[in-house]
Design a protein around this motif. Sequence first.
Motif, PDB file in Angstrom:
ATOM      1  N   ARG A   1     -15.971 -35.836  23.809  1.00 49.34           N
ATOM      2  CA  ARG A   1     -16.561 -35.158  22.652  1.00 49.34           C
ATOM      3  C   ARG A   1     -17.647 -34.175  23.065  1.00 49.34           C
TER       4      ARG A   1
ATOM      5  N   GLU B   1     -29.126 -40.017  23.225  1.00 49.67           N
ATOM      6  CA  GLU B   1     -28.888 -40.028  21.780  1.00 49.67           C
ATOM      7  C   GLU B   1     -30.149 -40.427  21.016  1.00 49.67           C
TER       8      GLU B   1
ATOM      9  N   GLN C   1     -32.881 -37.421  20.695  1.00 49.60           N
ATOM     10  CA  GLN C   1     -32.495 -36.115  20.166  1.00 49.60           C
ATOM     11  C   GLN C   1     -33.562 -35.577  19.219  1.00 49.60           C
TER      12      GLN C   1
ATOM     13  N   GLU D   1     -29.681 -32.817  15.509  1.00 52.79           N
ATOM     14  CA  GLU D   1     -28.293 -33.254  15.622  1.00 52.79           C
ATOM     15  C   GLU D   1     -27.562 -32.420  16.664  1.00 52.79           C
ATOM     16  N   GLY D   2     -26.937 -33.104  17.616  1.00 51.80           N
ATOM     17  CA  GLY D   2     -26.200 -32.399  18.662  1.00 51.80           C
ATOM     18  C   GLY D   2     -27.027 -32.007  19.864  1.00 51.80           C
ATOM     19  N   ASP D   3     -28.271 -32.523  19.943  1.00 50.69           N
ATOM     20  CA  ASP D   3     -29.146 -32.223  21.082  1.00 50.69           C
ATOM     21  C   ASP D   3     -28.739 -33.084  22.271  1.00 50.69           C
TER      22      ASP D   3
ATOM     23  N   LYS E   1     -23.752 -31.005  27.492  1.00 48.63           N
ATOM     24  CA  LYS E   1     -22.308 -30.865  27.497  1.00 48.63           C
ATOM     25  C   LYS E   1     -21.720 -31.650  28.676  1.00 48.63           C
TER      26      LYS E   1
END
Length: 503
Positions: free
Chosen positions: A32, A144, A147, A150-152, A155
Amino acid sequence: MNSIGLCRSYLLNRITVRMCSYYEDAVRKLNRLQSNKSTIEQIRKDIRTGQKCTNLEDMENYLSRTGVTMSKLDELSVVHVAGTKGKGSTSAMCESILRHHGFRTGFYSSPHLVAVRERVRLDGRVISEDMFAKYFHDVHQRLEDTQKFEGDMPKYFAFLTVMAYNIFLKEKVDVAIVEVGIGGLVDYTNILRKVPVVGITALGLDHTSILGNTLQEIAASKAGIMKRGCEAYTVQQPNEAMDVLIQYADSLKCPLTVVPDYDLYSFETSQKARLPVELTAYRTNASLAIQLAHAWMRKKHENKKNSMNGVHNGLITSKMVVELPPSTCQGLGKCQWPGRYQVINADYAKFYLDGAHTKESMEICAQWFSDNNRSPNRILLFSATGDRNAEVLLQPLKCLNFTKVYFVTPTAYKETNQNNDNYSLVEQEELISRCKAYKQIWNKTLRSTSEVAVMECVSSALVNIKQTQGALGTPSVLITGSLHLVGAALSILDPCLNKSYCS
């Protein structure tokens, strides 16, 4: 079986299922974190327009959130390897040499072939599913929980780099051999501040959409892994690339050495090192690996002042090893690096696999394939990643007289899900479209008379080969153009990579 035995068997099965699901959950969460097509395009656009790259600042942030400060990272002793061609095999041989000299080693490389956990090795062994899952979930949870929005989250490659550095520190390796992902200067692995030894393999034009269109630009990016006070080693380079390396090394007062030709080495015993592959390029990589490993061992036992001499314009003749001890020879001979110049015999074909993906490496691959088989029934399986010039890669292959050519997507099977180690966000339609473009290049530009087919996955191509052997006898099949394609093929032909590498 009595009731106690049945109970024990039931519990073991339950534990096994739980461990497998624990690993699959890690792979699913990791997948993801892949960058989608629009994200990749934005990165390339930012680079082309001169936008500031924040990779290293981001990496420092990610590491800090997992409890690894920069001063803590400084404790990790690293041999850092960059380059266009051969950095994987060079790193693998360097790790094997150091391990055979008795050091506890870590090894971080990319991409993987069959299982993502191949990217992190301890003492020459791919980490287990259980260890991978344990470290993954720990690092993922820490990131998590911290963070800011959101999404911090890092990759895919950045996450694995953070995870690898966490593993090497907690497992207390003596030395970590770290292969650069792309480039060097702003590669996520280059967050390292203190590196005793760096190596730069042969340079060429690759990843031009990210690193630049000239050898000078490529060299400047790769040279970015050099640090003040480290020792740098490289192979013979084109003049325009070597000039850049020398200038960069000189500005950092970092001694840079060109390693000797492999034939110049002598051996402490009559037993000469037997390399797995006797190719000029591989022997060059072996020479670089020898010097990197021995430089690290020398720097470990000597102070910096005594380990360098003769600096002149960035190039030196340092204390290079020329007589190889038995442990070094064993390390070279026992090094395993699947997917590069690898041969696998099956009951219906003989497979030649090499993840060549640059013009120069494809020329070497073509020569290797030509020199090692005389079969009149030659078959090609080819695929390349989206940012590479397929016409340039295919050019060296056109004279090999293939009876049939398969342009195939770099996936093992048509259907994959997020639990699979080789799941990709790239749409199947796009992959097929690329293959059709390769077919057009092969037929029109290269004017080959080979029979050509486009296949949606490797398994379909292998089934077709098995069913259509014909009167020419057992085929010799070359699989090349992409390490992802080679990995997809290996997941079918040798799913455990001979177990010794994968256990």
